[in-house]
Design an enzyme around this catalytic site. Structure first.
Site, short mmCIF file in Angstrom:
data_model
loop_
_atom_site.label_atom_id
_atom_site.label_comp_id
_atom_site.label_asym_id
_atom_site.label_seq_id
_atom_site.Cartn_x
_atom_site.Cartn_y
_atom_site.Cartn_z
N GLU A 107 0.57 -1.23 0.06
CA GLU A 107 0.00 -0.05 0.02
C GLU A 107 0.88 1.26 0.14
O GLU A 107 0.25 2.20 0.07
CB GLU A 107 -0.89 0.15 0.98
CG GLU A 107 -1.94 -1.06 1.03
CD GLU A 107 -3.09 -1.21 2.20
OE1 GLU A 107 -2.90 -0.25 3.07
OE2 GLU A 107 -3.81 -2.05 2.05
N ARG A 159 2.06 1.87 5.09
CA ARG A 159 1.92 3.13 3.89
C ARG A 159 3.01 3.90 3.67
O ARG A 159 2.79 5.12 2.81
CB ARG A 159 0.48 3.75 4.40
CG ARG A 159 -0.71 2.69 4.59
CD ARG A 159 -2.02 3.32 4.45
NE ARG A 159 -3.02 2.27 4.46
CZ ARG A 159 -3.52 1.68 5.52
NH1 ARG A 159 -3.17 2.19 6.80
NH2 ARG A 159 -4.32 0.75 5.54
N GLY A 219 -6.83 0.82 15.33
CA GLY A 219 -7.26 -0.16 16.55
C GLY A 219 -8.89 0.27 16.91
O GLY A 219 -9.16 -0.59 17.96
N GLU A 221 -11.27 -1.19 15.79
CA GLU A 221 -11.99 -2.64 15.79
C GLU A 221 -11.68 -3.40 17.14
O GLU A 221 -12.68 -4.50 17.17
CB GLU A 221 -11.66 -3.32 14.74
CG GLU A 221 -12.15 -3.01 13.23
CD GLU A 221 -12.15 -1.54 12.77
OE1 GLU A 221 -13.09 -1.04 12.75
OE2 GLU A 221 -10.98 -1.07 12.76
N THR A 268 -6.55 6.70 14.06
CA THR A 268 -6.15 7.89 13.36
C THR A 268 -4.97 7.47 12.31
O THR A 268 -3.97 7.78 12.13
CB THR A 268 -5.39 9.16 14.14
OG1 THR A 268 -4.56 8.33 15.12
CG2 THR A 268 -6.35 9.89 15.15
N ASN A 287 -13.62 5.24 13.31
CA ASN A 287 -14.88 4.62 13.81
C ASN A 287 -14.87 4.51 15.20
O ASN A 287 -13.96 4.49 15.94
CB ASN A 287 -15.35 3.48 13.27
CG ASN A 287 -14.39 2.32 13.37
OD1 ASN A 287 -13.35 2.41 12.80
ND2 ASN A 287 -14.48 1.64 14.47
N ASP A 329 -19.47 1.71 10.69
CA ASP A 329 -18.29 1.85 10.35
C ASP A 329 -17.47 2.88 9.19
O ASP A 329 -16.78 2.50 8.37
CB ASP A 329 -17.45 0.32 10.09
CG ASP A 329 -16.06 0.15 10.14
OD1 ASP A 329 -15.21 1.01 10.74
OD2 ASP A 329 -15.55 -0.32 9.22
N ASP A 331 -15.66 5.21 9.03
CA ASP A 331 -14.32 5.86 9.42
C ASP A 331 -14.34 7.24 8.84
O ASP A 331 -14.85 7.53 7.65
CB ASP A 331 -13.17 5.47 9.12
CG ASP A 331 -12.66 4.18 9.98
OD1 ASP A 331 -11.66 4.15 10.52
OD2 ASP A 331 -13.46 3.18 9.82
N ARG A 356 -15.93 7.92 3.88
CA ARG A 356 -16.54 6.56 3.82
C ARG A 356 -18.13 6.41 3.78
O ARG A 356 -18.66 5.41 3.23
CB ARG A 356 -16.00 5.83 5.29
CG ARG A 356 -14.80 5.39 5.16
CD ARG A 356 -14.33 3.88 4.68
NE ARG A 356 -14.75 2.91 5.65
CZ ARG A 356 -13.92 2.43 6.50
NH1 ARG A 356 -12.69 2.99 6.76
NH2 ARG A 356 -14.35 1.52 7.24
N ASN A 416 -12.44 4.27 0.42
CA ASN A 416 -11.66 3.47 1.54
C ASN A 416 -10.60 4.44 1.75
O ASN A 416 -10.48 5.61 1.36
CB ASN A 416 -11.56 2.16 1.71
CG ASN A 416 -11.10 1.42 3.04
OD1 ASN A 416 -10.39 1.77 3.64
ND2 ASN A 416 -12.32 0.96 3.46
N TRP A 417 -9.46 3.72 2.11
CA TRP A 417 -8.18 4.67 2.69
C TRP A 417 -7.37 5.14 1.34
O TRP A 417 -6.74 5.98 1.43
CB TRP A 417 -7.34 3.74 3.60
CG TRP A 417 -6.62 2.52 2.55
CD1 TRP A 417 -7.09 1.29 2.60
CD2 TRP A 417 -5.57 2.46 1.83
NE1 TRP A 417 -6.23 0.68 1.71
CE2 TRP A 417 -5.36 1.45 1.15
CE3 TRP A 417 -4.65 3.63 1.51
CZ2 TRP A 417 -4.23 0.99 0.38
CZ3 TRP A 417 -3.51 3.46 0.53
CH2 TRP A 417 -3.53 2.15 0.20
#
Length: 587
Positions: A107, A159, A219, A221, A268, A287, A329, A331, A356, A416-417
């Site tokens: 990524e 990343r 984290g 989740e 973050t 989230n 979720d 985010d 999102r 997404n990201w």
């Protein structure tokens, strides 16, 4: 097995690697190599390492290198290089390539200073190359032998890096920030920010602001309480650390039930931006935990928000919450991109984000007030904006223990990201888009450190409005928020965006091609030879000795193979080969 010390090959390695289950990302991996670096001096004269100064970072938009994750402090993903352009991109050819030996999601973008390239792999290996030839200069493998990876959501990815002075900086899956000598790969300092396997992990590229290394943490989740932290670039000492979920006595603390802030999420896990004019660090927040909102009444600040931080203290100046009391979720971590917009007769210094939740937001970056929001994907949970500029959510789309809902987009998001790019020439934002919906139902859950903290079951499904596609690339007019063009894809589109002054937008597809789109029209101006894996990587571009290069990772992985439901089961998606492979192109 690592093959990272092999020499790069000219032309493509066409051996397809076998697809391994994305669930392997959660398996324990033992015995990774201990930290090591082997240095080779770059060839040719004029290749001395030029220190990365505050002035160079401030002027990164005009630099021939690619000095930070999204190229510049505005996170634009736009480079003012035009040697490769719409007139000659058809002649773009492979210059060099490199096989990493890892099978997880790749990524990171190539980050380049002069003739030095730095790129990370899954499991925190950092490679340095000669940017023009692919000659490997050194390799550092972070020691993860004591890490079980059990609390790393969505693949064991990294990343990328930040550059400052003569150092290169990386954040790691076991919550370390490491500074290395950019020329040799030797460790300058190594700072632990928390224990591994308890819920937190670091996957984002750091951001350098005023001599500090600014990092975030994943984290949500697992109920980990998020934060943004700034470290002294010379010593690794923590200058400040700002939690994203406030305690009861802090601003926003009353938006949580008693005690819930301790497991409130708010990761973050993407790199933020820096607005020099207002001296604000802008960072997205993820989230809340648990996912099931009935367990935590209130708006749950500052989850799913954009926050502006004072670089001197880390204090939050203002926030904008994209999805209040999130239960899907959705985010709010997506990269905040600085640009100016002219909306309904007014000019604004704006920050834009494709959220999102399926809405494209333009926000006044001086005060956090909404300028406009427009849906860019099918969105049924967030239905509109109030007169005050706050999002309105549909209570019927909120799952409970007794109620299943079908809503759009899925938790994987309209985006997404993978980052957008903003082109000052067209004044468009280029958005890699997912077209999915989901069924979702509440479930009982209690917090236990190191275990998932969701409280919901879910399944990703086709969007009934777009039943023939999983993804697309869209151009959005920044002055209106409306779509200018779209390129549809049967497969999900998980590649980051790169825009250039050559009138081109580059992005990689899930079936293993790097595309060069005409920035104005969306027409395909160029398509690479087929690469050995699908792309979840972020392309970048740079110029060395008068020659422009474009580089991207192929290396399928990330969240889609693990959490993708019907999308992951689609035979076309399931058949995407894995395996990390860096490709560099030039005329």
């Amino acid at each position: 097995m690592h093959h990272s010390n092999q020499t790069p090959k000219r032309g493509f390695n066409r051996r397809a690697s076998l697809l391994t289950s994305g669930l392997l990302a959660f398996a324990c991996v033992a015995g990774l190599a201990s930290p090591a670096a082997r240095a080779v001096e770059p060839a040719g004269s004029g290749d001395a390492y030029a220190p990365v100064t505050d002035a160079r970072l401030s002027n990164a938009t005009k630099d021939n290198s690619w000095l930070m994750y999204r190229h510049d402090y505005g996170s634009t993903g736009y480079a003012g290089l035009n040697q490769i352009n719409t007139g000659n991109v058809a002649q773009l050819k492979p210059a060099w390539d490199f096989v990493t030996g890892f099978k997880s999601g790749h990524e990171a973008p190539p980050v380049v200073n002069g003739n030095y390239m730095f790129i990370t792999t899954p499991k925190d290996e950092l490679l340095a190359f000669e940017a023009s030839t692919g000659k490997q200069l050194w390799k550092y493998q972070h020691d993860l032998s004591k890490v079980g990876f059990k609390t790393i959501c969505c693949d064991v990815v990294n990343r990328g890096v930040a550059l400052y002075g003569d150092n290169v900086y990386m954040a790691t899956l076991d919550n370390h920030v490491v500074a290395l000598d950019a020329k040799t790969g030797s460790v300058v300092w190594n700072k632990s920010m928390g224990e591994p396997d308890l819920g937190e992990a670091m996957t984002a590229a750091p951001l350098i602001v005023k001599g500090m290394v600014v990092v975030g943490v994943a984290g949500g989740e697992y109920g980990a309480r998020g934060y943004v932290a700034a470290l002294n670039s010379k010593t690794g000492d923590v200058v400040w650390q700002q939690s994203t979920v406030p305690a009861p006595n802090e601003p926003g603390g009353k938006t949580w039930p008693k005690g819930a802030y301790k497991t409130g999420g708010g990761g973050t896990w993407l790199t933020g931006s820096y607005d020099e004019a207002s001296d604000s660090i802008l960072w997205g927040v993820g989230n809340p935990g648990p996912w099931l909102a009935t367990m935590r009444p209130g708006d749950n600040l500052y989850t799913d928000s954009l926050i502006a931080l004072n670089p001197a203290t880390g204090k939050i100046k203002w926030h904008y919450q994209y999805t209040p009391h999130d239960t899907w979720d959705y985010d709010g971590v997506n990269e905040p991109v600085l640009t100016n917009v002219d909306y309904k007769g007014h000019s604004y210094k704006a920050v834009v984000s494709a959220s999102r939740n399926g809405w494209f937001y333009a926000i006044n970056r001086l005060n956090g007030k909404l300028i406009y929001a427009q849906p860019f994907a099918h969105a049924t949970s967030v239905t509109g904006m109030s007169k005050a500029g706050t999002p309105i959510t549909d209570i019927a789309m909120r799952p409970t223990i007794d109620k299943e809902v079908f809503t759009c987009p899925s938790f994987l998001g309209g985006k997404n990201w993978w980052p957008i790019a903003v082109d000052p020439q067209t004044h468009y934002a280029y958005v890699p888009t997912l077209h999915t919906c989901m069924s979702m139902k509440g479930a009982t859950v209690s917090y236990k450190a190191g275990l998932p903290f969701l409280g919901e079951t879910f399944k990703v499904q086709h969007d009934p409005d777009n039943p023939d596609i999983w993804g697309s690339v869209q151009a959005i007019d920044l002055n209106t928020g409306k779509r200018a063009w779209i390129f549809k894809s049967e497969l999900p589109w998980n590649g980051g965006m790169l825009a250039t002054a050559g009138g081109l937008v580059f992005s990689g597809s899930a079936d293993g091609y790097l595309y060069g789109f005409d920035a104005k029209t969306g027409a395909v101006a160029w398509k690479s030879p087929k690469m050995t894996s699908g792309v979840v990587g972020v392309p970048s571009t740079w110029q060395v000795n008068g020659k422009q290069y474009v580089g991207v990772y192929a290396g399928w992985g990330g969240a889609v193979p693990i959490w993708g439901g019907d999308m992951a089961k689609d035979p076309k998606v399931r058949g995407i080969p894995q395996g990390g492979h860096l490709y560099v192109f030039a005329l």
